[in-house]
Structure formats: C-alpha cells, structure tokens
Design a protein around this motif. Structure first.
Motif, PDB file in Angstrom:
ATOM      1  N   GLN A  65     -21.988  26.526 -27.401  1.00 33.93           N
ATOM      2  CA  GLN A  65     -21.649  25.638 -26.295  1.00 33.93           C
ATOM      3  C   GLN A  65     -21.585  24.167 -26.720  1.00 33.93           C
ATOM      4  O   GLN A  65     -20.663  23.434 -26.344  1.00 33.93           O
ATOM      5  N   ARG A  66     -22.557  23.706 -27.512  1.00 32.77           N
ATOM      6  CA  ARG A  66     -22.615  22.280 -27.832  1.00 32.77           C
ATOM      7  C   ARG A  66     -21.486  21.858 -28.760  1.00 32.77           C
ATOM      8  O   ARG A  66     -20.871  20.801 -28.572  1.00 32.77           O
ATOM      9  N   ARG A  67     -21.197  22.659 -29.783  1.00 32.07           N
ATOM     10  CA  ARG A  67     -20.080  22.298 -30.659  1.00 32.07           C
ATOM     11  C   ARG A  67     -18.751  22.397 -29.918  1.00 32.07           C
ATOM     12  O   ARG A  67     -17.840  21.597 -30.133  1.00 32.07           O
ATOM     13  N   ALA A  68     -18.642  23.393 -29.030  1.00 37.99           N
ATOM     14  CA  ALA A  68     -17.421  23.516 -28.244  1.00 37.99           C
ATOM     15  C   ALA A  68     -17.249  22.323 -27.311  1.00 37.99           C
ATOM     16  O   ALA A  68     -16.131  21.818 -27.123  1.00 37.99           O
ATOM     17  N   PHE A  69     -18.334  21.846 -26.727  1.00 34.36           N
ATOM     18  CA  PHE A  69     -18.258  20.661 -25.856  1.00 34.36           C
ATOM     19  C   PHE A  69     -17.821  19.441 -26.663  1.00 34.36           C
ATOM     20  O   PHE A  69     -16.960  18.661 -26.221  1.00 34.36           O
ATOM     21  N   GLU A  70     -18.400  19.282 -27.837  1.00 32.83           N
ATOM     22  CA  GLU A  70     -18.013  18.165 -28.706  1.00 32.83           C
ATOM     23  C   GLU A  70     -16.528  18.231 -29.045  1.00 32.83           C
ATOM     24  O   GLU A  70     -15.831  17.214 -29.073  1.00 32.83           O
ATOM     25  N   MET A  71     -16.035  19.427 -29.278  1.00 29.49           N
ATOM     26  CA  MET A  71     -14.639  19.619 -29.655  1.00 29.49           C
ATOM     27  C   MET A  71     -13.695  19.449 -28.462  1.00 29.49           C
ATOM     28  O   MET A  71     -12.750  18.655 -28.498  1.00 29.49           O
ATOM     29  N   LEU A  72     -13.951  20.203 -27.386  1.00 25.94           N
ATOM     30  CA  LEU A  72     -12.987  20.301 -26.294  1.00 25.94           C
ATOM     31  C   LEU A  72     -13.121  19.181 -25.259  1.00 25.94           C
ATOM     32  O   LEU A  72     -12.128  18.766 -24.667  1.00 25.94           O
ATOM     33  N   VAL A  73     -14.315  18.709 -25.008  1.00 22.45           N
ATOM     34  CA  VAL A  73     -14.515  17.666 -24.003  1.00 22.45           C
ATOM     35  C   VAL A  73     -14.512  16.285 -24.642  1.00 22.45           C
ATOM     36  O   VAL A  73     -13.764  15.389 -24.222  1.00 22.45           O
ATOM     37  N   MET A  74     -15.320  16.094 -25.674  1.00 20.23           N
ATOM     38  CA  MET A  74     -15.400  14.784 -26.313  1.00 20.23           C
ATOM     39  C   MET A  74     -14.218  14.511 -27.236  1.00 20.23           C
ATOM     40  O   MET A  74     -13.919  13.362 -27.554  1.00 20.23           O
ATOM     41  N   ALA A 127     -13.820  29.076 -27.807  1.00 16.86           N
ATOM     42  CA  ALA A 127     -14.576  28.084 -28.581  1.00 16.86           C
ATOM     43  C   ALA A 127     -16.086  28.205 -28.347  1.00 16.86           C
ATOM     44  O   ALA A 127     -16.855  28.228 -29.326  1.00 16.86           O
ATOM     45  N   PRO A 128     -16.586  28.300 -27.098  1.00 19.10           N
ATOM     46  CA  PRO A 128     -18.033  28.499 -26.934  1.00 19.10           C
ATOM     47  C   PRO A 128     -18.528  29.801 -27.558  1.00 19.10           C
ATOM     48  O   PRO A 128     -19.640  29.849 -28.109  1.00 19.10           O
ATOM     49  N   LEU A 129     -17.706  30.858 -27.487  1.00 18.49           N
ATOM     50  CA  LEU A 129     -18.120  32.130 -28.082  1.00 18.49           C
ATOM     51  C   LEU A 129     -18.247  32.021 -29.595  1.00 18.49           C
ATOM     52  O   LEU A 129     -19.186  32.552 -30.193  1.00 18.49           O
ATOM     53  N   HIS A 130     -17.300  31.354 -30.224  1.00 18.24           N
ATOM     54  CA  HIS A 130     -17.278  31.283 -31.686  1.00 18.24           C
ATOM     55  C   HIS A 130     -18.190  30.197 -32.248  1.00 18.24           C
ATOM     56  O   HIS A 130     -18.802  30.382 -33.306  1.00 18.24           O
ATOM     57  N   PHE A 131     -18.252  29.049 -31.569  1.00 21.67           N
ATOM     58  CA  PHE A 131     -18.914  27.886 -32.160  1.00 21.67           C
ATOM     59  C   PHE A 131     -20.196  27.478 -31.448  1.00 21.67           C
ATOM     60  O   PHE A 131     -20.919  26.632 -31.943  1.00 21.67           O
TER      61      PHE A 131
END
Length: 253
Positions: free
Chosen positions: A152-161, A146-150
């Motif tokens: 770090q910030r969008r991946a954090f929003e997706m996976l953490v939030m 997810a961080p590679l494709h999207f």
C-alpha cells in the motif's frame, strides 16, 4: 495502421514498437488503435508465440498525448476510448508479453508493465505515474495491481504522490526483471522472447493462465477507473493542469 507504430514478425515473435521520436513516444489515438489491432491479430495467429512491446532509445513512452487529452475533455465516448480498448486487449492477450524499456516510461508507460510477463529495462530508465498531478486517476487496473504487488505505501507513493523511480528501484519492486545498458535492451528483450517462443506452446499458455488467474476483476477495475477518469476529464482540474503544462513547455515570445 499508424506510421508511429512499427509491427515486425520474426521467428514466432511479434514486435510492437512505438516510434514517435519527435514526441518521445507520446501515445496518440491512432497509435492506440494500431497497437490494439496488433495485439488482436497476434491472438488469432498460431505462428506467433510471443510479443515484444518496445519504444526507442531514450523513450519507451512519456504516456498519453496531452493534446489528445484536451480534445477528449469535450468529446469523449467512455468505454470506447482507444486507450481503454488497448488496455482491455492487453489484459486479454493470450501470448506472453516482453517489454523493452529504454529511457522514459511515464503514466501508461509504467502501468502497462503490470500486464507484461518479462520486463527488460535500461539502466537509465525512469518510471513515473503522475496522474493525480494532472487532476486524473490511474488506469490499467493499476489501482488494484500496484498495492498487491508493491504494498500500500509504495503504491501510494507511486500512484498518488507521483514519485519517479529508477530502473534499479523498479527491479527491487519486482516491476522489472533485468536491467542492462541502454544499447542492449532490444537484444536482451529479443533473447527472452525467443526463449519463450521456443518453449512448448500449450504448456506456456496453460501455466501463464494458472499464474494470472481470472481476469474479470482486472476488467472490472479498469471499467471503474475509466468511469472516474472520464468524470475527471470533464472537470476543471485536468484542463487547468494540462494547459499549465503546455505553458511551461512553450518558450516566451
């Protein structure tokens, strides 16, 4: 084979359809075993050239069956978990994978798409990865991909939030190739799969391998995620979160 997974072969294309309508395709252990077996036998078949992973109208899958999760908290066998075997088999699949996403794609319903080659989604599809909200961590090597494709910030929003996103947003992120009306998802996925199956097999396979690169890192990250996932299952947080979920779903007597 689980009756909640329907396997059909036509014209070089294998369709693996999750069909547990009463539970919105919540994936139980038998379903994972059935899908793993279907992927493995596709790898072994020269006649099958492409795979479609599909759900039903309104639900690709809402993710793992939480009742199974409660059982796994007390009786888990680590890397031999059916979900873990399915994900490793997905990474090792040598045939292109098309996903047909209708309705809800929650948890693994979103993260498995990172391993698909072409994704068709309904305009009303919704994607979310609420692992952290259940006291867990992501799987399917999504913490790497997810961080590679999207980013770090969008991946954090997706996976953490755990924020949900629409089909249009998924397409903008690059997770989805094509957004169509709900009634056209299966037909468009089949059209894409047939087009792939009609291409020269060796050229498709070799080009896909070049694009994907070595998969050892994906397996290693899955193993790392799974080890932490198992630790989290044995902690108090997931049990409390899942039991609270069931209390919210059960009407007062």
């Amino acid at each position: 084979m689980s009756g909640d997974v329907i396997i059909t072969d036509e014209g070089g294309v294998r369709t693996i359809r999750m069909n547990r309508a009463g539970k919105k395709n919540a994936i139980n252990l038998a379903m994972y075993d059935a899908m793993t077996g279907a992927l493995e036998s596709t790898n072994a078949s020269d006649a099958l050239r492409c795979i479609i992973i599909a759900g039903i109208r309104g639900a690709f899958t809402v993710g793992n069956d939480l009742a199974d999760f409660l059982g796994e908290m007390d009786n888990t066998d680590g890397p031999n978990r059916p979900a873990t075997r399915f994900l490793h088999t997905l990474v090792d699949c040598r045939k292109p994978i098309v996903a047909a996403v209708n309705g809800l794609a929650i948890g693994i319903g979103t993260t498995m798409l990172l391993h698909c080659d072409f994704v068709v989604a309904a305009g009303d599809a919704r994607f979310a990865t609420p692992f952290v909200g259940l006291g867990l961590v992501p799987e399917a090597a999504s913490s790497l991909l997810a961080p590679l494709h999207f980013g770090q910030r969008r991946a954090f929003e997706m996976l953490v939030m755990g924020h949900s996103f629409t089909a249009a947003e998924a397409r903008a992120l690059g997770l989805v190739n094509l957004v169509v009306p709900s009634g056209e998802v299966d037909a468009e996925a089949a059209k894409a799969a047939r087009a792939i199956a009609d291409l020269p097999e060796a050229a498709v396979r070799l080009t896909r391998e070049l694009m994907r690169g070595p998969v050892d890192g994906l397996h290693a990250r899955m193993d790392q995620e799974n080890a932490i996932f198992i630790e989290r299952l044995r902690s108090g947080e997931p049990r409390a979160a899942i039991e609270a979920f069931f209390r919210r779903k059960t009407p007062p007597s």
